[in-house]
Write a protein that holds these residues in place. Structure first.
Motif, PDB file in Angstrom:
ATOM      1  N   LEU A  65      -8.274  -3.115  -2.161  1.00  0.00           N
ATOM      2  CA  LEU A  65      -9.596  -3.409  -1.597  1.00  0.00           C
ATOM      3  C   LEU A  65      -9.981  -4.876  -1.761  1.00  0.00           C
ATOM      4  CD1 LEU A  65     -11.592  -0.271  -2.811  1.00  0.00           C
ATOM      5  CD2 LEU A  65     -11.184  -0.907  -0.447  1.00  0.00           C
ATOM      6  N   GLU A  66      -9.616  -5.488  -2.888  1.00  0.00           N
ATOM      7  CA  GLU A  66     -10.006  -6.868  -3.177  1.00  0.00           C
ATOM      8  C   GLU A  66      -8.837  -7.829  -2.992  1.00  0.00           C
ATOM      9  OE1 GLU A  66     -11.998  -7.121  -6.988  1.00  0.00           O
ATOM     10  OE2 GLU A  66     -12.877  -5.131  -6.699  1.00  0.00           O
ATOM     11  N   ASN A  67      -9.173  -9.139  -2.988  1.00  0.00           N
ATOM     12  CA  ASN A  67      -8.162 -10.173  -2.734  1.00  0.00           C
ATOM     13  C   ASN A  67      -7.119 -10.305  -3.834  1.00  0.00           C
ATOM     14  OD1 ASN A  67      -8.885 -10.972  -0.195  1.00  0.00           O
ATOM     15  ND2 ASN A  67     -10.313 -12.534  -0.883  1.00  0.00           N
ATOM     16  N   CYS A  68      -7.445 -10.102  -5.062  1.00  0.00           N
ATOM     17  CA  CYS A  68      -6.509 -10.324  -6.174  1.00  0.00           C
ATOM     18  C   CYS A  68      -5.719  -9.066  -6.517  1.00  0.00           C
ATOM     19  CB  CYS A  68      -7.276 -10.821  -7.391  1.00  0.00           C
ATOM     20  SG  CYS A  68      -8.199 -12.321  -7.088  1.00  0.00           S
ATOM     21  N   CYS A  69      -5.474  -8.222  -5.564  1.00  0.00           N
ATOM     22  CA  CYS A  69      -4.745  -6.964  -5.754  1.00  0.00           C
ATOM     23  C   CYS A  69      -5.427  -6.092  -6.811  1.00  0.00           C
ATOM     24  CB  CYS A  69      -3.279  -7.214  -6.102  1.00  0.00           C
ATOM     25  SG  CYS A  69      -2.321  -7.821  -4.699  1.00  0.00           S
ATOM     26  N   LYS A  70      -6.733  -5.897  -6.648  1.00  0.00           N
ATOM     27  CA  LYS A  70      -7.492  -5.033  -7.548  1.00  0.00           C
ATOM     28  C   LYS A  70      -8.163  -3.953  -6.715  1.00  0.00           C
ATOM     29  CE  LYS A  70      -8.450  -8.625 -10.952  1.00  0.00           C
ATOM     30  NZ  LYS A  70      -9.470  -9.442 -11.589  1.00  0.00           N
ATOM     31  N   VAL A  72      -7.169  -0.075  -5.875  1.00  0.00           N
ATOM     32  CA  VAL A  72      -6.174   0.506  -4.960  1.00  0.00           C
ATOM     33  C   VAL A  72      -6.869   1.269  -3.836  1.00  0.00           C
ATOM     34  CG1 VAL A  72      -4.238   2.098  -4.780  1.00  0.00           C
ATOM     35  CG2 VAL A  72      -4.460   0.675  -6.805  1.00  0.00           C
ATOM     36  N   LEU A  73      -6.481   0.959  -2.613  1.00  0.00           N
ATOM     37  CA  LEU A  73      -7.006   1.655  -1.439  1.00  0.00           C
ATOM     38  C   LEU A  73      -6.025   2.735  -0.986  1.00  0.00           C
ATOM     39  CD1 LEU A  73      -9.232   1.715   0.794  1.00  0.00           C
ATOM     40  CD2 LEU A  73      -7.789   0.167   2.090  1.00  0.00           C
ATOM     41  N   ALA A  74      -4.750   2.396  -0.859  1.00  0.00           N
ATOM     42  CA  ALA A  74      -3.726   3.361  -0.433  1.00  0.00           C
ATOM     43  C   ALA A  74      -2.370   2.922  -0.953  1.00  0.00           C
ATOM     44  CB  ALA A  74      -3.695   3.460   1.084  1.00  0.00           C
ATOM     45  N   ARG A  75      -1.467   3.904  -1.140  1.00  0.00           N
ATOM     46  CA  ARG A  75      -0.110   3.627  -1.592  1.00  0.00           C
ATOM     47  C   ARG A  75       0.890   4.011  -0.500  1.00  0.00           C
ATOM     48  NH1 ARG A  75      -0.375   2.837  -7.301  1.00  0.00           N
ATOM     49  NH2 ARG A  75      -2.221   3.779  -8.208  1.00  0.00           N
ATOM     50  N   LYS A  76       2.070   3.417  -0.582  1.00  0.00           N
ATOM     51  CA  LYS A  76       3.162   3.668   0.366  1.00  0.00           C
ATOM     52  C   LYS A  76       2.728   3.459   1.814  1.00  0.00           C
ATOM     53  CE  LYS A  76       5.790   6.775  -2.592  1.00  0.00           C
ATOM     54  NZ  LYS A  76       6.375   8.089  -2.750  1.00  0.00           N
ATOM     55  N   VAL A  77       2.165   2.288   2.085  1.00  0.00           N
ATOM     56  CA  VAL A  77       1.756   1.919   3.442  1.00  0.00           C
ATOM     57  C   VAL A  77       2.359   0.563   3.785  1.00  0.00           C
ATOM     58  CG1 VAL A  77      -0.404   3.220   3.509  1.00  0.00           C
ATOM     59  CG2 VAL A  77      -0.402   0.924   2.561  1.00  0.00           C
ATOM     60  N   THR A  78       2.508   0.305   5.080  1.00  0.00           N
ATOM     61  CA  THR A  78       3.021  -0.988   5.521  1.00  0.00           C
ATOM     62  C   THR A  78       1.876  -1.995   5.537  1.00  0.00           C
ATOM     63  OG1 THR A  78       2.629  -0.456   7.835  1.00  0.00           O
ATOM     64  CG2 THR A  78       4.816   0.060   6.959  1.00  0.00           C
ATOM     65  N   GLY A  86      -8.557  -1.691   6.474  1.00  0.00           N
ATOM     66  CA  GLY A  86      -9.596  -2.561   5.927  1.00  0.00           C
ATOM     67  C   GLY A  86      -9.251  -3.136   4.566  1.00  0.00           C
ATOM     68  N   GLY A  87      -8.006  -3.182   4.222  1.00  0.00           N
ATOM     69  CA  GLY A  87      -7.576  -3.744   2.939  1.00  0.00           C
ATOM     70  C   GLY A  87      -7.606  -5.265   2.962  1.00  0.00           C
ATOM     71  N   LYS A  88      -7.882  -5.869   1.794  1.00  0.00           N
ATOM     72  CA  LYS A  88      -7.957  -7.328   1.690  1.00  0.00           C
ATOM     73  C   LYS A  88      -6.632  -7.933   1.214  1.00  0.00           C
ATOM     74  CE  LYS A  88     -12.388  -7.479   2.626  1.00  0.00           C
ATOM     75  NZ  LYS A  88     -12.955  -8.155   3.756  1.00  0.00           N
ATOM     76  N   SER A  89      -5.855  -7.170   0.429  1.00  0.00           N
ATOM     77  CA  SER A  89      -4.565  -7.658  -0.048  1.00  0.00           C
ATOM     78  C   SER A  89      -3.547  -6.522  -0.085  1.00  0.00           C
ATOM     79  CB  SER A  89      -4.705  -8.299  -1.433  1.00  0.00           C
ATOM     80  OG  SER A  89      -5.226  -7.367  -2.353  1.00  0.00           O
ATOM     81  N   TRP A  90      -2.268  -6.925  -0.079  1.00  0.00           N
ATOM     82  CA  TRP A  90      -1.173  -5.946  -0.025  1.00  0.00           C
ATOM     83  C   TRP A  90      -0.050  -6.426  -0.926  1.00  0.00           C
ATOM     84  CZ3 TRP A  90       3.918  -6.277   1.898  1.00  0.00           C
ATOM     85  CH2 TRP A  90       4.568  -5.059   2.103  1.00  0.00           C
ATOM     86  N   LYS A  91       0.604  -5.518  -1.622  1.00  0.00           N
ATOM     87  CA  LYS A  91       1.675  -5.873  -2.550  1.00  0.00           C
ATOM     88  C   LYS A  91       2.880  -4.973  -2.323  1.00  0.00           C
ATOM     89  CE  LYS A  91       2.423  -6.544  -7.505  1.00  0.00           C
ATOM     90  NZ  LYS A  91       1.830  -6.354  -8.827  1.00  0.00           N
ATOM     91  N   GLU A  98      -0.070 -10.360  -1.642  1.00  0.00           N
ATOM     92  CA  GLU A  98      -0.272 -11.139  -0.410  1.00  0.00           C
ATOM     93  C   GLU A  98      -1.661 -10.882   0.143  1.00  0.00           C
ATOM     94  OE1 GLU A  98       2.870 -10.473   2.462  1.00  0.00           O
ATOM     95  OE2 GLU A  98       4.272  -9.992   0.829  1.00  0.00           O
ATOM     96  N   LYS A  99      -2.336 -11.943   0.559  1.00  0.00           N
ATOM     97  CA  LYS A  99      -3.658 -11.809   1.181  1.00  0.00           C
ATOM     98  C   LYS A  99      -3.487 -11.454   2.642  1.00  0.00           C
ATOM     99  CE  LYS A  99      -6.005 -15.064  -1.860  1.00  0.00           C
ATOM    100  NZ  LYS A  99      -6.715 -16.348  -1.957  1.00  0.00           N
ATOM    101  N   LEU A 100      -4.376 -10.589   3.147  1.00  0.00           N
ATOM    102  CA  LEU A 100      -4.299 -10.186   4.547  1.00  0.00           C
ATOM    103  C   LEU A 100      -5.348 -10.918   5.382  1.00  0.00           C
ATOM    104  CD1 LEU A 100      -3.777  -6.368   4.135  1.00  0.00           C
ATOM    105  CD2 LEU A 100      -2.060  -8.091   4.547  1.00  0.00           C
TER     106      LEU A 100
END
Length: 100
Positions: A65-70, A72-78, A86-91, A98-100
């Protein structure tokens, strides 16, 4: 009286003889008993060749949900799925945030 040097005979090497031309095996073309125009040979014993498809896997990771990978919104997604949600960052698994 002179002494003669002993002579050592060389071993005889047998000569390789080629068979006569009349006795050599000849390649004979087999012709069918029927005329060539009417007879068609078909090979049904050929195996079909299977080509493997190379598929590239899209890396799956965690959406935050947040920029600093804090948060968790969802797991196992591209990455693109995370953006749509609507996620702000992805790892990526074992990767950097990585920032989106």
């Amino acid at each position: 009286m002179s002494i003669r040097k002993p002579v050592i005979r060389k071993p005889k090497v047998p000569k390789i003889k080629k068979p006569l031309i009349s006795k050599r095996k000849r390649i004979v073309k087999k012709t069918p008993s029927l005329s060539l125009g009417r007879v068609k040979s078909t090979n049904t014993s050929k195996k079909s060749v299977l080509h493997k498809k190379t598929t590239t896997k899209t890396p799956l990771g965690t959406c935050y949900l947040e920029n600093c990978c804090k948060g968790v919104l969802a797991r196992k997604v591209t990455k693109s799925q995370c953006k749509r949600q609507g996620g702000k960052s992805w790892k990526k698994a074992g990767g950097k945030c990585e920032k989106l």
